[in-house]
Design a protein around this motif. Sequence first.
Motif, PDB file in Angstrom:
ATOM      1  N   TYR A  29      43.841  44.223  40.219  1.00  0.00           N
ATOM      2  CA  TYR A  29      44.242  44.593  38.869  1.00  0.00           C
ATOM      3  C   TYR A  29      44.919  45.960  38.941  1.00  0.00           C
ATOM      4  O   TYR A  29      44.345  46.924  39.455  1.00  0.00           O
ATOM      5  CB  TYR A  29      43.034  44.662  37.933  1.00  0.00           C
ATOM      6  N   PRO A  42      49.953  48.351  33.894  1.00  0.00           N
ATOM      7  CA  PRO A  42      51.265  47.783  33.572  1.00  0.00           C
ATOM      8  C   PRO A  42      52.404  48.572  34.205  1.00  0.00           C
ATOM      9  O   PRO A  42      52.438  49.799  34.142  1.00  0.00           O
ATOM     10  CB  PRO A  42      51.301  47.867  32.038  1.00  0.00           C
ATOM     11  N   ARG A  83      47.793  41.632  39.341  1.00  0.00           N
ATOM     12  CA  ARG A  83      47.921  41.236  37.941  1.00  0.00           C
ATOM     13  C   ARG A  83      47.782  42.475  37.074  1.00  0.00           C
ATOM     14  O   ARG A  83      47.113  43.440  37.452  1.00  0.00           O
ATOM     15  CB  ARG A  83      46.862  40.187  37.571  1.00  0.00           C
ATOM     16  N   GLU A  84      48.430  42.443  35.923  1.00  0.00           N
ATOM     17  CA  GLU A  84      48.453  43.611  35.047  1.00  0.00           C
ATOM     18  C   GLU A  84      47.686  43.385  33.758  1.00  0.00           C
ATOM     19  O   GLU A  84      47.803  44.186  32.824  1.00  0.00           O
ATOM     20  CB  GLU A  84      49.904  43.986  34.736  1.00  0.00           C
ATOM     21  N   GLU A  85      46.906  42.317  33.710  1.00  0.00           N
ATOM     22  CA  GLU A  85      46.083  42.073  32.528  1.00  0.00           C
ATOM     23  C   GLU A  85      44.753  41.503  32.974  1.00  0.00           C
ATOM     24  O   GLU A  85      44.629  40.900  34.040  1.00  0.00           O
ATOM     25  CB  GLU A  85      46.765  41.116  31.545  1.00  0.00           C
ATOM     26  N   THR A 121      41.404  39.478  31.070  1.00  0.00           N
ATOM     27  CA  THR A 121      40.821  38.888  29.869  1.00  0.00           C
ATOM     28  C   THR A 121      39.456  38.300  30.213  1.00  0.00           C
ATOM     29  O   THR A 121      39.195  37.955  31.374  1.00  0.00           O
ATOM     30  CB  THR A 121      41.729  37.782  29.301  1.00  0.00           C
ATOM     31  N   VAL A 148      38.475  49.012  30.239  1.00  0.00           N
ATOM     32  CA  VAL A 148      39.189  47.787  30.606  1.00  0.00           C
ATOM     33  C   VAL A 148      38.215  46.692  31.018  1.00  0.00           C
ATOM     34  O   VAL A 148      38.303  45.552  30.561  1.00  0.00           O
ATOM     35  CB  VAL A 148      40.189  48.066  31.751  1.00  0.00           C
ATOM     36  N   ASN A 198      35.872  42.787  29.266  1.00  0.00           N
ATOM     37  CA  ASN A 198      36.514  41.678  29.974  1.00  0.00           C
ATOM     38  C   ASN A 198      35.777  41.281  31.251  1.00  0.00           C
ATOM     39  O   ASN A 198      36.350  40.608  32.107  1.00  0.00           O
ATOM     40  CB  ASN A 198      37.956  42.065  30.332  1.00  0.00           C
TER      41      ASN A 198
END
Length: 312
Positions: free
Chosen positions: A25, A28, A63-65, A67, A90, A94
Amino acid sequence: MFGRGVISALYGWAFEKAGHEVEFYVRPGRKEQYGSELDLDILDGRASFKGVPVKEKWTIRMREELTPDHDYDLIVLSVNHNQFKDVVKVVGPNAGKATILIFNNLWDDLRDFAEGLPMDQIVWGFPGGGGGYRNARKLEGGFMKAVYLQTEETAASKPRHQSVAEVFRQAGFSFSWQKNIRDWYWLHFLMNVGMSAQVLKDGSHQELFRSPKKLAQMILLIREMLPLIAAKGGKVGLGASLAMRLPAGWIGYAMYRFLKIDSVLSAVMERLASTAYITRESFAHFPNDILADARRLGVSLPRLEAMERYFR
């Protein structure tokens, strides 16, 4: 792996080689900045005291998100201690069902440090490696065979602890089990403070590591700070307590000699120094945080206070 820092990359590489799917991770915009390849120049200490040289191009997935509906089994958190609260913002909402390995330096009580994370999903540990990035894509470092983990009996969840231990075991690592991981963290943090303050005073790691006298000064700094652990409700282990009572000059000379031995540890310290990966600001957080806590708790640290101008 949270972030694409040195520890995340080193252990992410080892986990992937052991057959696991690994993703990083990143913030962005960092995927494009970093690119999909890492240029590794590392020493793998799982089979050799000196370490097996590894030089390869490694393609990674980022990955930049994040969830809460992800399917990760394990999330590894290893960042600068002063950045951890931002990490929690963050990961906390999540985390999903994943086990969270906190692979980090810390000076707070465990529950305070991890506030915002699901405590029953956490396993506490610490890496046995390090190094630095020569540039955004070239990693120079290494890791030893052992990692530090809390014992199964002290874990919030025995099945989660067992699963984390199995990931490392399958990847060829051994363990240094810590019955009181909190107090171990605190002692290790003070060791980092001693090194950080001395490096900032001397100007570089190289100046410190090449001088038994300066290493002895570092030992005196660490020894002076040990009462802080008791002031916070902790206890220094018998072995560490006895070792720190030896003459500082002896310990400094022993460290000087040990750092000259061809080993993974000496290579890690040399690469940390030569890459200058950790900034002055990052180093300064360690002694600044300790000095603030000492003043709050009424513990006198004259040696560290005399060096304050180097890290203020």
